[in-house]
Design a protein around this motif. Structure first.
Motif, PDB file in Angstrom:
ATOM      1  N   LYS A 199      86.504  18.666  46.355  1.00 38.97           N
ATOM      2  CA  LYS A 199      85.906  19.013  45.068  1.00 38.97           C
ATOM      3  C   LYS A 199      84.981  20.210  45.162  1.00 38.97           C
ATOM      4  CE  LYS A 199      86.239  14.314  43.511  1.00 38.97           C
ATOM      5  NZ  LYS A 199      85.499  13.111  43.207  1.00 38.97           N
ATOM      6  N   ASP A 240      79.636  18.168  45.504  1.00 42.09           N
ATOM      7  CA  ASP A 240      80.936  17.915  44.874  1.00 42.09           C
ATOM      8  C   ASP A 240      80.782  17.502  43.422  1.00 42.09           C
ATOM      9  OD1 ASP A 240      79.694  15.715  45.825  1.00 42.09           O
ATOM     10  OD2 ASP A 240      81.463  14.709  46.584  1.00 42.09           O
ATOM     11  N   GLN A 246      79.203  26.065  40.907  1.00 41.64           N
ATOM     12  CA  GLN A 246      79.701  26.413  42.228  1.00 41.64           C
ATOM     13  C   GLN A 246      80.028  27.894  42.318  1.00 41.64           C
ATOM     14  OE1 GLN A 246      82.624  23.884  43.970  1.00 41.64           O
ATOM     15  NE2 GLN A 246      81.826  22.053  42.996  1.00 41.64           N
ATOM     16  N   HIS A 247      80.581  28.439  41.232  1.00 45.12           N
ATOM     17  CA  HIS A 247      80.894  29.867  41.255  1.00 45.12           C
ATOM     18  C   HIS A 247      79.632  30.713  41.327  1.00 45.12           C
ATOM     19  CE1 HIS A 247      85.171  30.270  41.089  1.00 45.12           C
ATOM     20  NE2 HIS A 247      85.237  29.282  40.234  1.00 45.12           N
ATOM     21  N   ILE A 282      84.748  24.199  45.729  1.00 43.53           N
ATOM     22  CA  ILE A 282      85.735  25.269  45.605  1.00 43.53           C
ATOM     23  C   ILE A 282      85.896  26.022  46.917  1.00 43.53           C
ATOM     24  CG2 ILE A 282      85.482  25.605  43.128  1.00 43.53           C
ATOM     25  CD1 ILE A 282      83.724  28.032  43.770  1.00 43.53           C
ATOM     26  N   ARG A 320      73.892  24.893  36.673  1.00 43.91           N
ATOM     27  CA  ARG A 320      74.082  26.280  37.066  1.00 43.91           C
ATOM     28  C   ARG A 320      72.758  27.043  37.116  1.00 43.91           C
ATOM     29  NH1 ARG A 320      76.695  31.309  34.796  1.00 43.91           N
ATOM     30  NH2 ARG A 320      76.188  30.818  32.662  1.00 43.91           N
ATOM     31  N   SER A 368      79.164  21.290  38.627  1.00 39.48           N
ATOM     32  CA  SER A 368      80.221  21.821  37.790  1.00 39.48           C
ATOM     33  C   SER A 368      80.823  23.057  38.462  1.00 39.48           C
ATOM     34  CB  SER A 368      79.665  22.177  36.424  1.00 39.48           C
ATOM     35  OG  SER A 368      78.721  23.204  36.573  1.00 39.48           O
ATOM     36  N   LYS A 369      82.024  23.411  38.014  1.00 44.77           N
ATOM     37  CA  LYS A 369      82.710  24.556  38.615  1.00 44.77           C
ATOM     38  C   LYS A 369      81.906  25.856  38.423  1.00 44.77           C
ATOM     39  CE  LYS A 369      86.513  22.858  40.410  1.00 44.77           C
ATOM     40  NZ  LYS A 369      85.968  21.518  40.463  1.00 44.77           N
ATOM     41  N   GLU A 370      81.286  25.994  37.246  1.00 43.79           N
ATOM     42  CA  GLU A 370      80.513  27.231  37.011  1.00 43.79           C
ATOM     43  C   GLU A 370      79.351  27.321  37.999  1.00 43.79           C
ATOM     44  OE1 GLU A 370      80.281  25.331  33.344  1.00 43.79           O
ATOM     45  OE2 GLU A 370      82.246  25.366  34.243  1.00 43.79           O
ATOM     46  N   ILE A 385      91.753  18.124  41.157  1.00 44.38           N
ATOM     47  CA  ILE A 385      90.988  19.224  40.586  1.00 44.38           C
ATOM     48  C   ILE A 385      90.197  18.755  39.373  1.00 44.38           C
ATOM     49  CG2 ILE A 385      91.232  21.430  39.366  1.00 44.38           C
ATOM     50  CD1 ILE A 385      93.386  22.099  41.385  1.00 44.38           C
ATOM     51  N   ASP A 386      90.785  17.802  38.628  1.00 42.97           N
ATOM     52  CA  ASP A 386      90.056  17.242  37.486  1.00 42.97           C
ATOM     53  C   ASP A 386      88.898  16.369  37.938  1.00 42.97           C
ATOM     54  OD1 ASP A 386      91.639  18.460  35.681  1.00 42.97           O
ATOM     55  OD2 ASP A 386      92.987  16.766  35.399  1.00 42.97           O
ATOM     56  N   GLY A 387      88.828  16.068  39.214  1.00 44.10           N
ATOM     57  CA  GLY A 387      87.704  15.268  39.703  1.00 44.10           C
ATOM     58  C   GLY A 387      88.022  13.812  39.924  1.00 44.10           C
TER      59      GLY A 387
END
Lengths: 354, 339
Positions: A172, A140, A147-148, A174, A107, A143-145, B309-311
């Motif tokens: 994968k 992909d 990407q946010h 978002i 991030r 991590s989600k954070e 979603i879990d990958g």
């Protein structure tokens, strides 16, 4: 130089597959501006080639003079300071990196680098674009954070830089990031396209390559162009002139998995499980990604199974692969899959043959 | 292909309604707010509804119409999810802004004696941060109005929701959507045939922003005349034939057949999450399936979606879905026999 790199098309006009996409990209940047882009598609389809050709189209040959740097980023995150080391490939006009290499700190890397690029906004001289391009690979795996935080950064600094994102599976990434980019889907080339490219390469190298043998290489490559060219080169080293019956060279880890699969089929016992574990470890320490091992192993095992068993085995493979993503140690889940398979297969044998 | 003028400005921003009365389709909301504009009396607001229905546009339009461009900067605070909105921000930034008294208005605009704080994407605020707002809202209600915008009203805590006037924004119907799109096409000099227009309205599912973004992308890629296929290829929707052939393969009951289809889908690079959702759409309306079969298939679809979603790996998940669908369709045993 490997043939893969030697015969990589450098301009959008010269690409042999995805000509339509290349033409579209050309139209897109013809007017001088371009939106953020997201390329997705299976590996070996030509995403990277298209991106590099696109950069060249935008900036001329200067975009190909790249230098590799190992940079240390010092990031302030709240009260503490973090140091992240990352390899970047950059030219005067673009920077390319793999943010997922930074692991859980990805991030900060994403934010920091874009900020730094935005600070030194290039001047708009005739013919030179007034923005830089940041190529991010394997989005992909972010991590989600990360990407946010990307979505905010993308909007904030869009005047100074454009992002080109590259990934294998768009699922994968978002939705918020996807909707901010122009999505470009790159399909894997069809077998006859691969044959065409192989014949082209062979001609340039002055080799005699029969279409039949090229077709076999293409078939074994699973529609992966990079693999096809690599294995053509390997075949040439192995035996030249080519004969139609000569074996297509596969990578050694795949042969190893074929071996593992036949071990499993031959005997189902704790002792054999122990042996297989050793081999799996061997693959893992050689840096073969565990997902790939599991997938390959499944395909090898399925070749020899009855269709009623296939459903079941397939289900468990999906089940353990999912667990592998949630867990930490891949070997547990690989081994669990093997053990599960052995148990299913053994029961099947007993039920069928008594 | 005629060249079209491209500016870096997003059309979504360019065609954002400037006035409350321009907001499409949300009649009740517009009527109430127009009334507000005349009297200059505004309650706390809570807008909720699916994305792309005009919530943010309405909020911004109100603020602009109340204050005009000059006062806008000092009277309106706009925060969205990408700004830091932890409990600290609520305690300092929002509270400080809320506490400031307002000056006199300028002529030409209603300029009611309060400020507006717009909290966009309020459903992603933490519960603590929302709790910290409760008292702030009441204490400073004389000089400040809050406007919350969210997709899911259930994620706003009850004490906050009960302090606000709630407005639901509904998804746009296709007619209104087509009208708006044809207007933009006219302005931008694009040519869209009726088939492309209807498919654009259909795939955007009531989300006007998605429709406009999609239109702009296809205009950038394909120039000024756009066909239905162009729209579909840009939007990331998978052609119906692909999903249909996967479904047919599952019906045959031959495992290798479905494996071939799955390998093909992966090689074509279609996002599997999209495959799942379109497969779901196909299954739900299929006439020749019993309710029991549909339920079984959908159950596995939802599990696979979670796994993605879990990958988890796309190929394996799709294989599992296909194999489960096949077993259900062909009435094979559901339970694993050699478990």
């Amino acid at each position: 130089m490997l043939w893969v790199d030697k015969y990589r098309p450098h301009t959008l006009d010269k690409v042999m597959v995805h000509q339509q996409e290349a033409q579209n990209l050309k139209n897109l940047i013809a007017q001088g501006d371009c939106p953020h882009l997201l390329f997705y598609g299976p590996s070996g389809a030509g995403k990277k080639t298209l991106i590099m050709a696109l950069l060249r189209e935008m900036y001329g040959a200067g975009a190909e003079k790249v230098k590799v740097e190992n940079k240390l980023w010092k990031v302030e995150a709240g009260s503490r300071k973090i140091e992240v080391e990352l390899t970047t490939i950059s030219s005067n006009y673009h920077v390319e990196l793999n943010p997922s290499d930074a692991g859980f700190q990805d991030r900060y890397v994403v934010q920091e680098i874009i900020k730094e690029m935005a600070k030194s906004k290039p001047l708009s001289v005739a013919g030179i674009k007034s923005f830089k391009v940041l190529v991010l690979n394997e989005v992909d795996k972010l991590s989600k954070e990360a990407q946010h935080s990307l979505r905010r950064t993308m909007e904030k600094y869009s005047a100074a830089c454009r992002l080109v994102l590259c990934c294998n599976s768009a699922s994968k990434v978002i939705e918020a990031v996807r909707s901010r980019c122009l999505n470009v889907r790159i399909t894997a080339p069809a077998e006859d396209e691969i044959v065409k490219v192989l014949l082209h390469v062979a001609k340039k190298e002055g080799l005699q390559l029969s279409p039949a043998f090229a077709g076999r290489i293409a078939f074994h490559s699973n529609r992966n162009l990079r693999r096809a060219i690599l294995s053509l080169e390997a075949c040439k080293v192995h035996q030249y002139p080519f004969t139609d019956s000569q074996p297509v060279q596969t990578t050694d880890w795949e042969q190893y998995i074929v071996e593992v699969a036949s071990d499993i089929m031959n005997e189902q016992s704790p002792k054999r499980l122990f042996l297989v574990r050793g081999k799996l470890y061997e693959l893992l320490v050689n840096c073969i990604p565990p997902e790939l091992i599991l997938k390959r192993l499944l395909l090898e095992l399925m070749k020899k199974l009855d269709s009623e068993l296939k459903h079941e085995v397939c289900h468990w493979a999906a089940f353990y692969e999912h667990r592998m993503q949630l867990g930490q140690k891949a070997i547990f889940h690989l081994e669990a899959f093997v053990a599960k398979f052995m148990s299913i297969y053994k029961k099947f044998l007993i039920a069928t043959f008594g | 292909m005629a060249p079209i003028q491209r500016t870096s400005q997003q059309w979504v921003e360019k065609y954002r309604p400037k006035q409350v009365k321009d907001v499409a389709y949300q009649d009740e909301v517009v009527r109430t707010l127009m009334n507000t504009l005349e009297t200059g009396n505004l309650p706390h607001l809570l807008f909720y509804g699916p994305p792309g229905t005009g919530k943010t546009s309405t909020a911004l339009a109100i603020a602009h119409q109340l204050y005009g461009p000059e006062l806008y900067k000092t009277r309106v605070l706009e925060l969205n999810a990408s700004d830091d909105r932890g409990i600290n921000v609520v305690r300092t930034k929002i509270k400080d802004f809320a506490a400031v008294a307002v000056g006199s208005g300028i002529s030409g605009y209603p300029c009611p004696p309060f400020k507006i704080i717009i909290l966009d994407e309020a459903d992603s605020m933490t519960e603590d941060a929302q709790n910290a707002l409760r008292r702030t809202m009441e204490t400073f209600s004389k000089v400040t109005r809050f406007c919350f915008i969210c997709n899911y009203i259930s994620r706003i805590i009850e004490p906050l929701a009960s302090r606000c006037a709630k407005f639901r924004f509904k998804p746009l119907v296709e007619d209104i959507m087509s009208q708006r799109i044809s207007y933009i096409c006219q302005e931008e000099g694009l040519h869209l045939d009726s088939e492309a227009l209807s498919s654009l309205s259909r795939i955007s599912e009531g989300d006007l922003r998605r429709a406009i973004t999609c239109l702009q992308s296809s205009a950038r890629l394909y120039g000024s005349s756009i066909s239905s296929e162009n729209i579909i290829s840009v939007s990331g929707i998978i052609p119906h034939a692909v999903i249909q052939s996967l479904f047919e393969a599952c019906k045959t009951g031959v495992f290798d057949q479905s494996q071939k289809e799955v390998t093909n889908i992966i090689a074509e690079g279609y996002p599997v999450s999209q495959v799942l959702s379109q497969l779901h759409d196909l299954i739900v309306v299929a006439d020749d399936l019993s309710d029991d079969q549909k339920a079984r298939i959908c159950e596995r679809l939802s599990e696979a979606d979670k796994c993605l979603i879990d990958g988890a790996d796309e190929y394996l998940q799709l294989m599992d879905v296909a194999s489960n669908t096949m077993r259900t369709l062909c009435n094979m045993t559901q339970e694993c026999t050699y478990y």
